[in-house]
Design a protein around this motif. Structure first.
Motif, PDB file in Angstrom:
ATOM      1  N   TYR A 117       0.836  -1.206   0.000  1.00  0.00           N
ATOM      2  CA  TYR A 117       0.000   0.000   0.000  1.00  0.00           C
ATOM      3  C   TYR A 117       0.872   1.259   0.000  1.00  0.00           C
ATOM      4  O   TYR A 117       0.623   2.205  -0.763  1.00  0.00           O
ATOM      5  CB  TYR A 117      -0.918   0.035   1.228  1.00  0.00           C
ATOM      6  CG  TYR A 117      -1.897  -1.107   1.336  1.00  0.00           C
ATOM      7  CD1 TYR A 117      -2.423  -1.719   0.204  1.00  0.00           C
ATOM      8  CD2 TYR A 117      -2.302  -1.587   2.582  1.00  0.00           C
ATOM      9  CE1 TYR A 117      -3.326  -2.772   0.315  1.00  0.00           C
ATOM     10  CE2 TYR A 117      -3.203  -2.631   2.708  1.00  0.00           C
ATOM     11  CZ  TYR A 117      -3.707  -3.227   1.567  1.00  0.00           C
ATOM     12  OH  TYR A 117      -4.590  -4.258   1.676  1.00  0.00           O
ATOM     13  N   TRP A 128       1.089   3.854  -3.238  1.00  0.00           N
ATOM     14  CA  TRP A 128       0.628   5.238  -3.089  1.00  0.00           C
ATOM     15  C   TRP A 128       1.710   6.222  -3.548  1.00  0.00           C
ATOM     16  O   TRP A 128       1.448   7.163  -4.296  1.00  0.00           O
ATOM     17  CB  TRP A 128       0.257   5.506  -1.625  1.00  0.00           C
ATOM     18  CG  TRP A 128      -0.246   6.895  -1.378  1.00  0.00           C
ATOM     19  CD1 TRP A 128       0.482   8.009  -1.069  1.00  0.00           C
ATOM     20  CD2 TRP A 128      -1.608   7.325  -1.440  1.00  0.00           C
ATOM     21  NE1 TRP A 128      -0.332   9.102  -0.919  1.00  0.00           N
ATOM     22  CE2 TRP A 128      -1.631   8.712  -1.141  1.00  0.00           C
ATOM     23  CE3 TRP A 128      -2.819   6.679  -1.689  1.00  0.00           C
ATOM     24  CZ2 TRP A 128      -2.802   9.460  -1.099  1.00  0.00           C
ATOM     25  CZ3 TRP A 128      -3.992   7.422  -1.660  1.00  0.00           C
ATOM     26  CH2 TRP A 128      -3.979   8.786  -1.364  1.00  0.00           C
ATOM     27  N   TYR A 149       1.996   6.078  -7.382  1.00  0.00           N
ATOM     28  CA  TYR A 149       0.893   6.752  -8.076  1.00  0.00           C
ATOM     29  C   TYR A 149       1.126   8.264  -8.093  1.00  0.00           C
ATOM     30  O   TYR A 149       0.927   8.937  -9.109  1.00  0.00           O
ATOM     31  CB  TYR A 149      -0.437   6.433  -7.387  1.00  0.00           C
ATOM     32  CG  TYR A 149      -1.594   6.209  -8.343  1.00  0.00           C
ATOM     33  CD1 TYR A 149      -1.751   6.999  -9.479  1.00  0.00           C
ATOM     34  CD2 TYR A 149      -2.545   5.214  -8.107  1.00  0.00           C
ATOM     35  CE1 TYR A 149      -2.802   6.793 -10.353  1.00  0.00           C
ATOM     36  CE2 TYR A 149      -3.599   5.000  -8.976  1.00  0.00           C
ATOM     37  CZ  TYR A 149      -3.726   5.796 -10.094  1.00  0.00           C
ATOM     38  OH  TYR A 149      -4.769   5.595 -10.967  1.00  0.00           O
ATOM     39  N   LYS A 150       1.569   8.805  -6.953  1.00  0.00           N
ATOM     40  CA  LYS A 150       1.830  10.248  -6.876  1.00  0.00           C
ATOM     41  C   LYS A 150       2.993  10.637  -7.795  1.00  0.00           C
ATOM     42  O   LYS A 150       2.939  11.661  -8.490  1.00  0.00           O
ATOM     43  CB  LYS A 150       2.145  10.641  -5.431  1.00  0.00           C
ATOM     44  CG  LYS A 150       2.176  12.145  -5.196  1.00  0.00           C
ATOM     45  CD  LYS A 150       2.343  12.473  -3.731  1.00  0.00           C
ATOM     46  CE  LYS A 150       2.222  13.990  -3.503  1.00  0.00           C
ATOM     47  NZ  LYS A 150       3.030  14.785  -4.439  1.00  0.00           N
ATOM     48  N   HIS A 183      -1.354  -0.379 -11.682  1.00  0.00           N
ATOM     49  CA  HIS A 183      -1.686  -0.245 -10.262  1.00  0.00           C
ATOM     50  C   HIS A 183      -2.832  -1.180  -9.883  1.00  0.00           C
ATOM     51  O   HIS A 183      -2.766  -1.906  -8.876  1.00  0.00           O
ATOM     52  CB  HIS A 183      -2.059   1.219  -9.995  1.00  0.00           C
ATOM     53  CG  HIS A 183      -2.455   1.501  -8.584  1.00  0.00           C
ATOM     54  ND1 HIS A 183      -3.759   1.387  -8.139  1.00  0.00           N
ATOM     55  CD2 HIS A 183      -1.733   1.899  -7.507  1.00  0.00           C
ATOM     56  CE1 HIS A 183      -3.808   1.703  -6.866  1.00  0.00           C
ATOM     57  NE2 HIS A 183      -2.601   2.014  -6.454  1.00  0.00           N
ATOM     58  N   CYS A 226      -7.419   5.465  -4.197  1.00  0.00           N
ATOM     59  CA  CYS A 226      -6.450   5.839  -5.238  1.00  0.00           C
ATOM     60  C   CYS A 226      -7.161   6.265  -6.522  1.00  0.00           C
ATOM     61  O   CYS A 226      -6.781   7.247  -7.167  1.00  0.00           O
ATOM     62  CB  CYS A 226      -5.503   4.678  -5.532  1.00  0.00           C
ATOM     63  SG  CYS A 226      -4.284   4.372  -4.244  1.00  0.00           S
ATOM     64  N   SER A 227      -8.198   5.509  -6.875  1.00  0.00           N
ATOM     65  CA  SER A 227      -8.953   5.829  -8.085  1.00  0.00           C
ATOM     66  C   SER A 227      -9.591   7.208  -7.983  1.00  0.00           C
ATOM     67  O   SER A 227      -9.524   8.013  -8.919  1.00  0.00           O
ATOM     68  CB  SER A 227     -10.015   4.759  -8.327  1.00  0.00           C
ATOM     69  OG  SER A 227     -10.818   5.088  -9.436  1.00  0.00           O
ATOM     70  N   LYS A 268      -8.730   9.712  -6.044  1.00  0.00           N
ATOM     71  CA  LYS A 268      -7.749  10.798  -5.885  1.00  0.00           C
ATOM     72  C   LYS A 268      -6.936  11.054  -7.161  1.00  0.00           C
ATOM     73  O   LYS A 268      -6.698  12.212  -7.527  1.00  0.00           O
ATOM     74  CB  LYS A 268      -6.791  10.482  -4.730  1.00  0.00           C
ATOM     75  CG  LYS A 268      -5.791  11.615  -4.453  1.00  0.00           C
ATOM     76  CD  LYS A 268      -4.994  11.340  -3.208  1.00  0.00           C
ATOM     77  CE  LYS A 268      -3.942  12.435  -2.982  1.00  0.00           C
ATOM     78  NZ  LYS A 268      -4.541  13.742  -2.705  1.00  0.00           N
ATOM     79  N   PHE A 269      -6.506   9.994  -7.833  1.00  0.00           N
ATOM     80  CA  PHE A 269      -5.543  10.147  -8.917  1.00  0.00           C
ATOM     81  C   PHE A 269      -6.095   9.883 -10.323  1.00  0.00           C
ATOM     82  O   PHE A 269      -5.627  10.484 -11.286  1.00  0.00           O
ATOM     83  CB  PHE A 269      -4.350   9.194  -8.711  1.00  0.00           C
ATOM     84  CG  PHE A 269      -3.578   9.432  -7.448  1.00  0.00           C
ATOM     85  CD1 PHE A 269      -2.773  10.553  -7.304  1.00  0.00           C
ATOM     86  CD2 PHE A 269      -3.627   8.524  -6.402  1.00  0.00           C
ATOM     87  CE1 PHE A 269      -2.042  10.763  -6.153  1.00  0.00           C
ATOM     88  CE2 PHE A 269      -2.907   8.723  -5.243  1.00  0.00           C
ATOM     89  CZ  PHE A 269      -2.107   9.852  -5.117  1.00  0.00           C
ATOM     90  N   TYR A 270      -7.055   8.957 -10.461  1.00  0.00           N
ATOM     91  CA  TYR A 270      -7.349   8.385 -11.775  1.00  0.00           C
ATOM     92  C   TYR A 270      -7.884   9.409 -12.773  1.00  0.00           C
ATOM     93  O   TYR A 270      -7.592   9.329 -13.971  1.00  0.00           O
ATOM     94  CB  TYR A 270      -8.339   7.221 -11.634  1.00  0.00           C
ATOM     95  CG  TYR A 270      -8.646   6.537 -12.943  1.00  0.00           C
ATOM     96  CD1 TYR A 270      -7.625   5.982 -13.717  1.00  0.00           C
ATOM     97  CD2 TYR A 270      -9.950   6.446 -13.437  1.00  0.00           C
ATOM     98  CE1 TYR A 270      -7.890   5.356 -14.909  1.00  0.00           C
ATOM     99  CE2 TYR A 270     -10.224   5.824 -14.631  1.00  0.00           C
ATOM    100  CZ  TYR A 270      -9.192   5.281 -15.368  1.00  0.00           C
ATOM    101  OH  TYR A 270      -9.454   4.669 -16.563  1.00  0.00           O
TER     102      TYR A 270
END
Length: 723
Positions: A160, A164, A167-168, A618, A661-662, A664-666
């Motif tokens: 995790y 994370w 992804y950032k 991811h 994650c989806s 926040k970032f996708y």
């Protein structure tokens, strides 16, 4: 497999890797091979010897790979290649963090448990040395299982944390690429699909222009209506084929002047079937005649295509990339199936045949393809068994009686019986990636990079279900099928009980992948042999020679799923048999070095999606993590550990993590953020050049004057087509 056999297999693989590495050092120093080992540098006008690449030191490539930066990778092979290394580094980091805790914690716990019976094995055969280092050596209900339970949580939380961070980091890489001050043609365009029928007396071009000019009066530039290019493509390909043949014939003619008579010998060819039959003609004259016939034919077909074969899709161009970014993510119509808008892919990525496909047709196609892929995944043994059946000697005798005298010879019979079914299986599986890519394009996907992402996902689930789970439960599946029918939940227990029994198989598999697989990747023996054969016997022109050594791209559609399979295997065994972790570390560590070398020197990207592959990577790492967590729940249950329910939150945590994650970032990977698109450019873009970059080669006019171009591209009068 006993311990000595395992060491023999491992040692042999390591020796093969060393041999291939030294072979790479020797072969890459030869000037005639530079186009095979340094094509990326050559195409960029760089010296292959730059950075002491031609040194005799067999480990110099390792130093170069380690000293290279992320910026070097982006400059040579783009953001997508850099994102691939983020994936490899993340997988490597997860396994390193896991190994730092699991190896010193679990191995002593397992090896010091002397209460277990000797028949409790974690491997097929007599690999008792591995058994003592695994969870299988711990007695049922033992308090020692607490260590393995804590380790299960540790691996999950390490994953995790690193996912994370990754992804950032990838989001930052994508933002930096999209903020680039360089002019990128696709950033000034959008792709419009599902255009409704035009009003009576109005052309499709006029309809699109008036619609977008009304919404974006200040920044709308012009539009390009997509057409049915089937016929014009056919003529263009035929014309290009004759041009290549003419260049080849002229090269052969010039060569004959040097080796034979001063006046040379003109090449001839037969104009019948495949050039094997028919009248013999002067090749140069014949190809010139065909070209002269096809040029006006192509010109006429271009005009017909662009005026009469317009379809319900278009590319719309704006003078501002902020407007294009905003338009690509805006709702333009009240109905979801009209005026569908998305950001335009790179011109080289467009799959033109898919652009006009209607909204509901795309939805139906997607559902049909998914069902077909699911059937392929679950029933792929049927065609493989069929292929194996018809390739047996007995079946070949029945189907092809004339082969009897050949296959009945003892030597040939022995070889065919040993290799024919396996060869048929290998060929079938080798065709699978292309088949899955074909299915992905059949969904109506508009770009090559999107199709590669879709094919990669299909291939991942195929390999996980059929290679990993198939090997794991394959031997016992049919014998336990009735039990599964009665209790579907027993599949978890089945996976948990059969997974440890294949530990040695997967240890050897991973070792083979990183030693032999990456050894062949580095040495490029096969591409080298193919290149020299083509160079000697087939290539006559510079274009043919360049095509012979063209390396292609990194091959994300197959490479990423292959890596995903390894991370799935290693994660699932990380707690059950921690000794596999060093093998996983070696796989991704050696892979990082070898692929770094190839990306910097060999592979040439065929497209750039600015990291859009990452969300899919991811998601699949999380899928692998969940398989691992469910397997561990089942295995602890088999061990009759009273505190097994403590592990139940883990798959739920993985789902929550994926959801967060989806959210926040996708979205940034689906559309371009306006704060990114608003950055200033180095220069004002030439919109005519931007527009022309999207014109398909088959529709490009032979002449470059504006009148001819306008006549071929606008479909309306020149007065109304330009803004």
């Amino acid at each position: 497999m006993d311990f000595s056999s395992f060491l023999t297999s491992l040692g042999t693989s390591f020796v093969i890797f060393l041999v291939l590495m030294f072979l790479f050092t020797w072969l890459s120093r030869k000037p005639g091979n530079s186009v095979v080992y340094y094509p990326n540098r050559i195409l960029k006008g760089m010296d292959p010897c730059e950075g002491n690449s031609m040194t005799r030191n067999p480990f110099a490539w390792i130093r170069e790979a380690l000293s290279s930066s992320e910026e070097d990778v982006i400059n040579m092979s783009g953001v997508d290649a850099a994102v691939y290394f983020v994936f490899v580094s993340t997988a490597l980091g997860i396994l390193v963090l896991a190994g730092l805790v699991l190896l010193p914690l679990l191995l002593p716990v397992a090896i010091t448990d002397h209460s277990v019976k000797s028949d409790n094995t974690t491997s097929n055969g007599t690999f008792s040395d591995l058994d003592k280092l695994s969870m299988g050596h711990v007695e049922k209900k033992s308090p020692r299982l607490w260590a393995f339970l804590i380790a299960t949580y540790w691996v999950s939380f390490a994953a995790y944390y690193l996912l994370w961070k990754a992804y950032k980091h990838v989001s930052d890489l994508r933002a930096a690429a999209l903020m680039s001050p360089e002019v990128r043609d696709e950033q000034f365009a959008i792709l419009v699909r599902d255009i409704p029928p035009p009003a009576e007396g109005q052309t499709r071009k006029e309809q699109v222009d008036s619609y977008f000019r009304a919404i974006y009066p200040d920044t709308f530039y012009r539009s390009m209506v997509v057409t049915n290019n089937k016929e014009v493509n056919k003529i263009w390909k035929e014309l290009e084929g004759y041009r290549k043949k003419l260049a080849r014939a002229e090269a052969i003619y010039e060569e004959s002047k040097k080796s034979g008579k001063p006046e040379g010998t003109k090449p001839t060819s037969k104009i019948g079937f495949l050039g094997l039959f028919g009248k013999k003609v002067d090749s140069i004259e014949y190809y010139n005649e065909k070209i002269n016939e096809l040029v006006p034919k192509l010109d006429a077909e271009q005009k017909v295509t662009l005026r009469e074969k317009q379809q319900a899709s278009a590319l719309v161009f704006f003078t501002s990339r902020v407007t294009a970014a905003a338009a690509a993510q805006s709702l333009h119509a009240t109905m979801v199936d009209t005026w569908t808008v998305m950001d335009a892919p790179e011109p080289r990525q467009l799959i033109w045949n898919n652009l006009p496909k209607k909204f509901f047709e795309r939805q139906i196609r997607q559902c049909v393809v998914y069902v077909f892929v699911a059937l392929t995944i679950f029933f792929y043994m049927i065609p493989i068994s069929f292929i194996s059946a018809i390739t047996t000697l007995s079946q070949l005798r029945k189907l092809l009686p004339f082969l009897k005298p050949i296959v009945d010879q003892n030597a040939i019979k022995t070889v065919l019986e040993a290799f024919l079914p396996q060869l048929a299986l290998i060929i079938f599986l080798a065709l699978l990636p292309k088949f899955l890519l074909f299915l992905s394009k059949a969904e109506g996907i508009p770009s090559e990079s999107h199709a590669v992402r879709a094919a990669s996902g299909k291939y991942f689930y195929f390999t996980v279900l059929n290679v990993f789970i198939g090997v794991t439960v394959g031997g016992t599946l049919f014998s336990t099928l009735k039990d599964i029918e009665k209790d579907p939940n027993s599949i978890v227990t089945l996976l948990a009980t059969t997974l440890p029994a294949n530990a040695t198989f997967f240890l050897t598999y991973v070792a083979l992948k990183f030693f032999v697989g990456y050894g062949l990747e580095l040495s490029r023996i096969v591409p080298l042999i193919i290149y020299h054969l083509k160079r000697k016997y087939l290539c006559k022109t510079e274009a043919e020679l360049k095509e012979a050594w063209s390396p292609g791209d990194l091959g994300y559609a197959t490479r990423v799923p292959g890596d995903m399979l390894i991370i799935t295997i290693v994660l699932c065994y990380s707690v059950i048999a921690p000794i596999i972790i060093p093998f996983g570390v070696l796989y991704f560590g050696i892979g990082w070095l070898v692929i770094r070398n190839q990306v910097l020197k060999v592979y040439v990207p065929s497209y750039e999606s600015n990291g859009r592959m990452w969300p899919h990577m991811h998601t699949r790492i999380i899928a692998a993590l969940m398989i691992y967590q469910v397997t561990m729940i089942g295995y602890f249950a088999v061990k009759e550990f009273y505190f097994t329910p403590i592990l139940i939150p883990l798959p739920i945590l993985s789902l929550i993590f994926a959801f967060v994650c989806s959210k926040k970032f996708y979205h940034f990977f689906q559309a371009t953020a306006l704060e990114v698109a608003c950055r200033e450019l180095k220069e004002t873009p030439n919109m005519e050049i931007v527009f022309r970059s999207f014109v398909p080669p088959s529709l490009s006019a032979e002449k470059s004057d504006d009148d001819q171009f306008e006549d071929a591209k606008s479909q309306v009068s020149r007065a109304t087509s330009f803004v």
